[in-house]
Design a protein around this motif. Structure first.
Motif, PDB file in Angstrom:
ATOM      1  N   ALA A  49     -15.836 -18.348  30.048  1.00 36.77           N
ATOM      2  CA  ALA A  49     -16.542 -18.677  28.869  1.00 36.77           C
ATOM      3  C   ALA A  49     -18.180 -18.521  29.270  1.00 36.77           C
ATOM      4  O   ALA A  49     -18.785 -18.105  28.395  1.00 36.77           O
ATOM      5  CB  ALA A  49     -16.158 -20.169  28.535  1.00 36.77           C
ATOM      6  N   ARG A  50     -18.203 -19.082  30.402  1.00 35.49           N
ATOM      7  CA  ARG A  50     -19.875 -19.029  30.842  1.00 35.49           C
ATOM      8  C   ARG A  50     -20.250 -17.540  31.320  1.00 35.49           C
ATOM      9  O   ARG A  50     -21.173 -17.151  31.056  1.00 35.49           O
ATOM     10  CB  ARG A  50     -20.131 -19.656  31.973  1.00 35.49           C
ATOM     11  N   ASN A  51     -19.223 -16.877  31.751  1.00 35.51           N
ATOM     12  CA  ASN A  51     -19.521 -15.203  31.933  1.00 35.51           C
ATOM     13  C   ASN A  51     -19.434 -14.721  30.768  1.00 35.51           C
ATOM     14  O   ASN A  51     -20.554 -13.735  30.694  1.00 35.51           O
ATOM     15  CB  ASN A  51     -18.244 -14.979  32.910  1.00 35.51           C
ATOM     16  N   GLU A  52     -19.035 -14.893  29.783  1.00 37.90           N
ATOM     17  CA  GLU A  52     -19.090 -14.203  28.599  1.00 37.90           C
ATOM     18  C   GLU A  52     -20.085 -14.397  27.790  1.00 37.90           C
ATOM     19  O   GLU A  52     -20.991 -13.696  27.387  1.00 37.90           O
ATOM     20  CB  GLU A  52     -17.899 -14.306  27.495  1.00 37.90           C
ATOM     21  N   LEU A  53     -20.725 -15.754  27.894  1.00 35.12           N
ATOM     22  CA  LEU A  53     -22.116 -16.189  27.269  1.00 35.12           C
ATOM     23  C   LEU A  53     -23.116 -15.647  27.976  1.00 35.12           C
ATOM     24  O   LEU A  53     -24.309 -15.251  26.983  1.00 35.12           O
ATOM     25  CB  LEU A  53     -22.186 -17.861  27.309  1.00 35.12           C
ATOM     26  N   GLU A  54     -23.142 -15.451  29.092  1.00 36.97           N
ATOM     27  CA  GLU A  54     -24.395 -14.964  29.799  1.00 36.97           C
ATOM     28  C   GLU A  54     -23.931 -13.667  30.827  1.00 36.97           C
ATOM     29  O   GLU A  54     -24.688 -13.405  31.751  1.00 36.97           O
ATOM     30  CB  GLU A  54     -25.063 -16.028  30.863  1.00 36.97           C
ATOM     31  N   ARG A  55     -23.184 -12.967  30.100  1.00 39.39           N
ATOM     32  CA  ARG A  55     -22.677 -11.368  30.551  1.00 39.39           C
ATOM     33  C   ARG A  55     -23.834 -10.580  30.942  1.00 39.39           C
ATOM     34  O   ARG A  55     -23.847 -10.114  32.177  1.00 39.39           O
ATOM     35  CB  ARG A  55     -21.856 -10.883  29.442  1.00 39.39           C
ATOM     36  N   ARG A  80     -21.260 -33.730  40.313  1.00 37.03           N
ATOM     37  CA  ARG A  80     -20.168 -32.935  40.569  1.00 37.03           C
ATOM     38  C   ARG A  80     -20.603 -31.190  40.884  1.00 37.03           C
ATOM     39  O   ARG A  80     -21.365 -30.849  40.239  1.00 37.03           O
ATOM     40  CB  ARG A  80     -19.080 -32.764  39.505  1.00 37.03           C
ATOM     41  N   LEU A  81     -20.138 -30.878  42.299  1.00 35.05           N
ATOM     42  CA  LEU A  81     -20.849 -29.368  42.484  1.00 35.05           C
ATOM     43  C   LEU A  81     -19.570 -28.330  42.141  1.00 35.05           C
ATOM     44  O   LEU A  81     -18.746 -28.116  42.796  1.00 35.05           O
ATOM     45  CB  LEU A  81     -20.912 -29.454  44.066  1.00 35.05           C
ATOM     46  N   GLU A  82     -19.511 -28.137  40.926  1.00 37.02           N
ATOM     47  CA  GLU A  82     -18.266 -27.503  40.374  1.00 37.02           C
ATOM     48  C   GLU A  82     -18.575 -26.018  39.996  1.00 37.02           C
ATOM     49  O   GLU A  82     -17.645 -25.093  40.269  1.00 37.02           O
ATOM     50  CB  GLU A  82     -17.657 -28.022  39.212  1.00 37.02           C
ATOM     51  N   SER A  83     -19.881 -25.688  39.837  1.00 39.28           N
ATOM     52  CA  SER A  83     -20.007 -24.203  39.494  1.00 39.28           C
ATOM     53  C   SER A  83     -20.739 -23.511  40.364  1.00 39.28           C
ATOM     54  O   SER A  83     -21.908 -23.905  40.685  1.00 39.28           O
ATOM     55  CB  SER A  83     -20.796 -23.897  37.926  1.00 39.28           C
ATOM     56  N   TYR A  84     -20.416 -22.344  40.796  1.00 36.95           N
ATOM     57  CA  TYR A  84     -21.147 -21.444  41.758  1.00 36.95           C
ATOM     58  C   TYR A  84     -21.238 -19.813  41.089  1.00 36.95           C
ATOM     59  O   TYR A  84     -20.376 -19.399  40.652  1.00 36.95           O
ATOM     60  CB  TYR A  84     -20.326 -21.227  43.152  1.00 36.95           C
ATOM     61  N   PHE A  85     -22.333 -19.295  41.408  1.00 40.03           N
ATOM     62  CA  PHE A  85     -22.632 -17.838  41.182  1.00 40.03           C
ATOM     63  C   PHE A  85     -22.268 -17.068  42.403  1.00 40.03           C
ATOM     64  O   PHE A  85     -22.890 -17.457  43.546  1.00 40.03           O
ATOM     65  CB  PHE A  85     -24.029 -17.675  40.550  1.00 40.03           C
ATOM     66  N   VAL A  86     -21.266 -16.098  42.291  1.00 39.21           N
ATOM     67  CA  VAL A  86     -20.813 -15.268  43.337  1.00 39.21           C
ATOM     68  C   VAL A  86     -21.272 -13.785  43.067  1.00 39.21           C
ATOM     69  O   VAL A  86     -20.674 -13.471  42.199  1.00 39.21           O
ATOM     70  CB  VAL A  86     -19.613 -15.316  43.620  1.00 39.21           C
ATOM     71  N   ARG A  87     -22.007 -13.181  43.929  1.00 31.59           N
ATOM     72  CA  ARG A  87     -22.678 -11.810  43.824  1.00 31.59           C
ATOM     73  C   ARG A  87     -22.302 -10.891  44.868  1.00 31.59           C
ATOM     74  O   ARG A  87     -22.134 -11.371  46.005  1.00 31.59           O
ATOM     75  CB  ARG A  87     -24.132 -11.762  43.478  1.00 31.59           C
ATOM     76  N   LEU A  94     -21.821 -12.972  48.134  1.00 34.45           N
ATOM     77  CA  LEU A  94     -22.626 -14.268  48.754  1.00 34.45           C
ATOM     78  C   LEU A  94     -22.539 -15.357  47.512  1.00 34.45           C
ATOM     79  O   LEU A  94     -22.447 -14.985  46.451  1.00 34.45           O
ATOM     80  CB  LEU A  94     -23.977 -13.830  48.733  1.00 34.45           C
ATOM     81  N   ALA A  95     -22.288 -16.493  47.922  1.00 31.75           N
ATOM     82  CA  ALA A  95     -22.264 -17.669  46.646  1.00 31.75           C
ATOM     83  C   ALA A  95     -23.420 -18.464  46.927  1.00 31.75           C
ATOM     84  O   ALA A  95     -24.157 -18.655  47.912  1.00 31.75           O
ATOM     85  CB  ALA A  95     -20.999 -18.334  47.016  1.00 31.75           C
ATOM     86  N   GLU A  96     -23.604 -19.104  45.740  1.00 29.76           N
ATOM     87  CA  GLU A  96     -24.831 -20.018  45.519  1.00 29.76           C
ATOM     88  C   GLU A  96     -24.492 -20.945  44.322  1.00 29.76           C
ATOM     89  O   GLU A  96     -23.822 -20.538  43.337  1.00 29.76           O
ATOM     90  CB  GLU A  96     -26.120 -19.433  45.191  1.00 29.76           C
ATOM     91  N   HIS A  97     -24.863 -22.184  44.541  1.00 27.34           N
ATOM     92  CA  HIS A  97     -24.567 -23.238  43.557  1.00 27.34           C
ATOM     93  C   HIS A  97     -25.311 -22.945  42.260  1.00 27.34           C
ATOM     94  O   HIS A  97     -26.502 -22.555  42.252  1.00 27.34           O
ATOM     95  CB  HIS A  97     -24.966 -24.690  44.170  1.00 27.34           C
ATOM     96  N   HIS A  98     -24.626 -23.324  41.222  1.00 25.31           N
ATOM     97  CA  HIS A  98     -25.075 -22.760  39.912  1.00 25.31           C
ATOM     98  C   HIS A  98     -25.275 -24.060  38.967  1.00 25.31           C
ATOM     99  O   HIS A  98     -25.142 -23.778  37.772  1.00 25.31           O
ATOM    100  CB  HIS A  98     -24.395 -21.546  39.439  1.00 25.31           C
ATOM    101  N   GLY A  99     -25.002 -25.102  39.076  1.00 29.46           N
ATOM    102  CA  GLY A  99     -25.078 -26.211  38.392  1.00 29.46           C
ATOM    103  C   GLY A  99     -23.778 -26.808  38.386  1.00 29.46           C
ATOM    104  O   GLY A  99     -22.849 -26.746  38.871  1.00 29.46           O
ATOM    105  N   GLY A 100     -23.812 -28.118  37.510  1.00 30.45           N
ATOM    106  CA  GLY A 100     -22.530 -28.983  37.549  1.00 30.45           C
ATOM    107  C   GLY A 100     -21.427 -28.486  36.656  1.00 30.45           C
ATOM    108  O   GLY A 100     -20.332 -29.208  36.581  1.00 30.45           O
ATOM    109  N   GLY A 101     -21.644 -27.694  35.602  1.00 25.50           N
ATOM    110  CA  GLY A 101     -20.653 -27.251  35.074  1.00 25.50           C
ATOM    111  C   GLY A 101     -20.920 -26.883  33.770  1.00 25.50           C
ATOM    112  O   GLY A 101     -21.881 -26.250  33.010  1.00 25.50           O
TER     113      GLY A 101
END
Length: 101
Positions: A49-55, A80-87, A94-101
């Motif tokens: 859902a998030r990937n489609e929203l900010e594609r 809660r450390l649940e969302s991560y951006f991986v590029r 490489l991964a980085e934290h992207h928010g709580g959800g």
């Protein structure tokens, strides 16, 4: 000299193994953040859902959002450390934290 070359080679192989896939990079990042149990046990899913929203923005940066289904909780803020951006950067992820959800 030979021992030094071997140690450099082993270090490079470990680095490649820890960042060879998006899931491995995410698990490594979470472990280094101080949550080794969550890094090893929490299932990882792609946040469609998030990937489609900010594609467009994510394609420009060359990555996707992944979510830990059983995320660790940050001690200081109880967030809660649940969302991560991986590029992908070259052959590595490489991964980085992207928010709580």
């Amino acid at each position: 000299m030979k021992k030094r070359l071997i140690s450099i080679s082993v270090t490079c192989l470990i680095l490649l193994a820890l960042h060879a896939t998006p899931h491995a990079a995410l698990r490594t990042y979470v472990c280094l953040m101080g949550h080794p149990i969550a890094a090893l046990t929490s299932p990882i899913v792609e946040d469609d859902a998030r990937n489609e929203l900010e594609r467009d923005a994510f394609e420009e940066r060359g990555g996707k959002i992944y979510t830990l289904t059983e995320p660790p909780v940050e001690r200081a803020t109880q967030g809660r450390l649940e969302s991560y951006f991986v590029r992908k950067v070259g052959p590595l992820y490489l991964a980085e934290h992207h928010g709580g959800g």
